[in-house]
Design a protein around this motif. Structure first.
Motif, PDB file in Angstrom:
ATOM      1  N   VAL A 219       0.879  -1.041  -0.183  1.00 50.46           N
ATOM      2  CA  VAL A 219       0.302  -0.328   0.038  1.00 50.46           C
ATOM      3  C   VAL A 219       0.899   1.261  -0.106  1.00 50.46           C
ATOM      4  O   VAL A 219       1.418   1.833   0.453  1.00 50.46           O
ATOM      5  CB  VAL A 219      -0.916   0.421   0.988  1.00 50.46           C
ATOM      6  CG1 VAL A 219      -2.223   1.315   1.015  1.00 50.46           C
ATOM      7  CG2 VAL A 219      -1.328  -1.262   1.263  1.00 50.46           C
ATOM      8  N   LEU A 220       0.667   1.919  -0.768  1.00 55.90           N
ATOM      9  CA  LEU A 220       1.189   3.055  -0.886  1.00 55.90           C
ATOM     10  C   LEU A 220       0.806   4.667  -0.413  1.00 55.90           C
ATOM     11  O   LEU A 220      -0.325   4.483  -0.826  1.00 55.90           O
ATOM     12  CB  LEU A 220       1.866   3.516  -2.880  1.00 55.90           C
ATOM     13  CG  LEU A 220       2.907   4.893  -2.187  1.00 55.90           C
ATOM     14  CD1 LEU A 220       4.005   5.063  -2.196  1.00 55.90           C
ATOM     15  CD2 LEU A 220       3.119   4.964  -4.604  1.00 55.90           C
ATOM     16  N   CYS A 221       1.347   4.833   0.406  1.00 56.71           N
ATOM     17  CA  CYS A 221       0.558   6.061   0.756  1.00 56.71           C
ATOM     18  C   CYS A 221       1.192   7.366   0.903  1.00 56.71           C
ATOM     19  O   CYS A 221       2.714   7.935   0.582  1.00 56.71           O
ATOM     20  CB  CYS A 221       0.871   6.134   2.874  1.00 56.71           C
ATOM     21  SG  CYS A 221       0.097   7.874   3.688  1.00 56.71           S
ATOM     22  N   TRP A 239      -2.502  -1.352  -4.026  1.00 57.66           N
ATOM     23  CA  TRP A 239      -2.887  -0.217  -3.829  1.00 57.66           C
ATOM     24  C   TRP A 239      -3.162   1.311  -2.963  1.00 57.66           C
ATOM     25  O   TRP A 239      -1.414   1.672  -2.948  1.00 57.66           O
ATOM     26  CB  TRP A 239      -3.588  -0.589  -2.037  1.00 57.66           C
ATOM     27  CG  TRP A 239      -4.786  -1.235  -2.089  1.00 57.66           C
ATOM     28  CD1 TRP A 239      -6.069  -1.808  -2.401  1.00 57.66           C
ATOM     29  CD2 TRP A 239      -4.517  -2.718  -1.888  1.00 57.66           C
ATOM     30  NE1 TRP A 239      -6.785  -2.747  -2.299  1.00 57.66           N
ATOM     31  CE2 TRP A 239      -5.423  -3.405  -2.157  1.00 57.66           C
ATOM     32  CE3 TRP A 239      -3.386  -3.438  -1.397  1.00 57.66           C
ATOM     33  CZ2 TRP A 239      -5.644  -5.175  -1.740  1.00 57.66           C
ATOM     34  CZ3 TRP A 239      -3.025  -4.832  -0.326  1.00 57.66           C
ATOM     35  CH2 TRP A 239      -4.520  -5.341  -1.164  1.00 57.66           C
ATOM     36  N   VAL A 240      -2.632   2.608  -3.803  1.00 57.02           N
ATOM     37  CA  VAL A 240      -2.513   4.019  -2.992  1.00 57.02           C
ATOM     38  C   VAL A 240      -3.689   4.471  -2.309  1.00 57.02           C
ATOM     39  O   VAL A 240      -4.680   4.629  -3.264  1.00 57.02           O
ATOM     40  CB  VAL A 240      -1.958   4.419  -4.581  1.00 57.02           C
ATOM     41  CG1 VAL A 240      -1.309   6.381  -4.404  1.00 57.02           C
ATOM     42  CG2 VAL A 240      -0.934   3.745  -5.368  1.00 57.02           C
ATOM     43  N   ILE A 241      -3.145   5.197  -1.789  1.00 58.23           N
ATOM     44  CA  ILE A 241      -4.289   5.983  -0.596  1.00 58.23           C
ATOM     45  C   ILE A 241      -3.358   7.654  -0.453  1.00 58.23           C
ATOM     46  O   ILE A 241      -2.096   7.593  -0.752  1.00 58.23           O
ATOM     47  CB  ILE A 241      -4.290   5.499   0.609  1.00 58.23           C
ATOM     48  CG1 ILE A 241      -2.974   5.054   1.482  1.00 58.23           C
ATOM     49  CG2 ILE A 241      -5.198   4.052   0.683  1.00 58.23           C
ATOM     50  CD1 ILE A 241      -3.568   4.382   2.848  1.00 58.23           C
ATOM     51  N   SER A 242      -3.865   8.766  -0.585  1.00 57.47           N
ATOM     52  CA  SER A 242      -3.333   9.871  -0.051  1.00 57.47           C
ATOM     53  C   SER A 242      -3.165   9.979   1.707  1.00 57.47           C
ATOM     54  O   SER A 242      -2.314  11.083   1.612  1.00 57.47           O
ATOM     55  CB  SER A 242      -4.523  11.205  -1.468  1.00 57.47           C
ATOM     56  OG  SER A 242      -6.122  10.989  -0.200  1.00 57.47           O
ATOM     57  N   SER A 243      -4.043   9.391   1.924  1.00 58.30           N
ATOM     58  CA  SER A 243      -3.907   9.799   3.641  1.00 58.30           C
ATOM     59  C   SER A 243      -3.810   8.570   4.176  1.00 58.30           C
ATOM     60  O   SER A 243      -4.497   7.457   4.164  1.00 58.30           O
ATOM     61  CB  SER A 243      -4.924  10.809   3.967  1.00 58.30           C
ATOM     62  OG  SER A 243      -5.003  10.458   5.421  1.00 58.30           O
TER      63      SER A 243
END
Length: 264
Positions: A219-221, A239-243
């Motif tokens: 998971v990339l934040c 997955w990529v999340i901004s926060s």
């Protein structure tokens, strides 16, 4: 000036950093802890619980200062060692540069933690299902520094216990998270039999690539890298999340569902 007076003699602004940093903004973005992942094995927060740009650059300055003062090598050389070997310390070892590893690790992690508690993050991490998943802090730093960061954020007691200790650079044989072997060792410490059962949450692209090479889920934040690259370019991120506050939405299986509205 971005750096405290104790760093006098080294670059005082990002604009005057060596060419390897050209192209980075000359002012730092507003910091909010929500942009940063904490570290975990079923989740693992990354090393950086400081602002995305401030943390690597402040360590760059402190590490460079240490190398100039104690080892007689330049700031530029210290950063080159980091880029080539994952950490400056690994570079010192690989190139046979005499040093005191314990003293180095103690000194270079004396970073001012200019942030406070994150109540929303505490609420989310308070719902982690520890009965079903092994959640560990995994840092390429030393455990004492990670503990300081977690305590400042107000989440240390939710992630670290005498049984769930921090996995740090000493735990993985002084390897950084740039190396797949560090993840294999962390997996063994967490007593997870299959790499596919481990998930890294991190904001560092190289760490994400190494975890994926070790067979982990990733998971990339953060929507951009430390160098301005769009997150969509990192194919190793599942997955990529901004926060970090979005973590529960993509990995609900690691959390106990919050209580529903009271019955009328």
């Amino acid at each position: 000036p971005l750096w405290p007076p104790c760093h006098s003699g080294l670059p005082a602004t990002m604009a005057s950093l060596p060419p390897c940093h050209h192209g980075l903004p000359t002012t730092l973005p507003p910091y909010h802890p929500a942009t940063l992942p904490p570290i975990l094995t079923a989740f693992r927060p990354n090393d950086s619980l400081l602002p995305p740009l401030m943390y690597p650059l402040s360590l760059y300055i402190i590490t460079g200062s240490y190398c100039v003062k104690h080892l007689g090598i330049s700031v530029e050389k210290s950063f080159q060692l980091y880029k080539e070997h994952g950490t400056c310390l690994k570079g010192l070892e690989a190139e046979g540069i005499p040093h005191d590893a314990a003293h180095f690790l103690d000194q270079v992690h004396m970073v001012d933690l200019d942030f406070g508690e994150d109540a929303h993050l505490r609420e989310i991490l308070g719902r982690l299902d520890h009965s079903a998943h092994e959640v560990r802090v995994f840092t390429a730093s030393v455990a004492s520094h990670a503990q300081r960061c977690l305590e400042r954020l107000g989440v240390h007691d939710l992630l670290v216990t005498p049984e769930r200790t921090i996995i740090d650079v000493h735990s993985v044989g002084m390897r950084s998270k740039h190396h797949a072997q560090a993840f294999s060792i962390a997996q063994a410490i967490a007593q997870q039999p299959e790499p596919s059962g481990c998930t890294l949450v991190d904001d560092n692209w190289t760490n994400i690539r190494a975890a994926k090479a070790a067979g982990w889920r990733t998971v990339l934040c953060g929507s951009v890298s430390r160098y301005g690259e769009a997150a969509s370019e990192l194919k190793e991120a599942d997955w990529v999340i901004s926060s970090i506050h979005e973590l529960e939405a993509i990995l609900p299986e690691f959390f106990v569902a919050p209580p529903g509205p009271a019955a009328q």
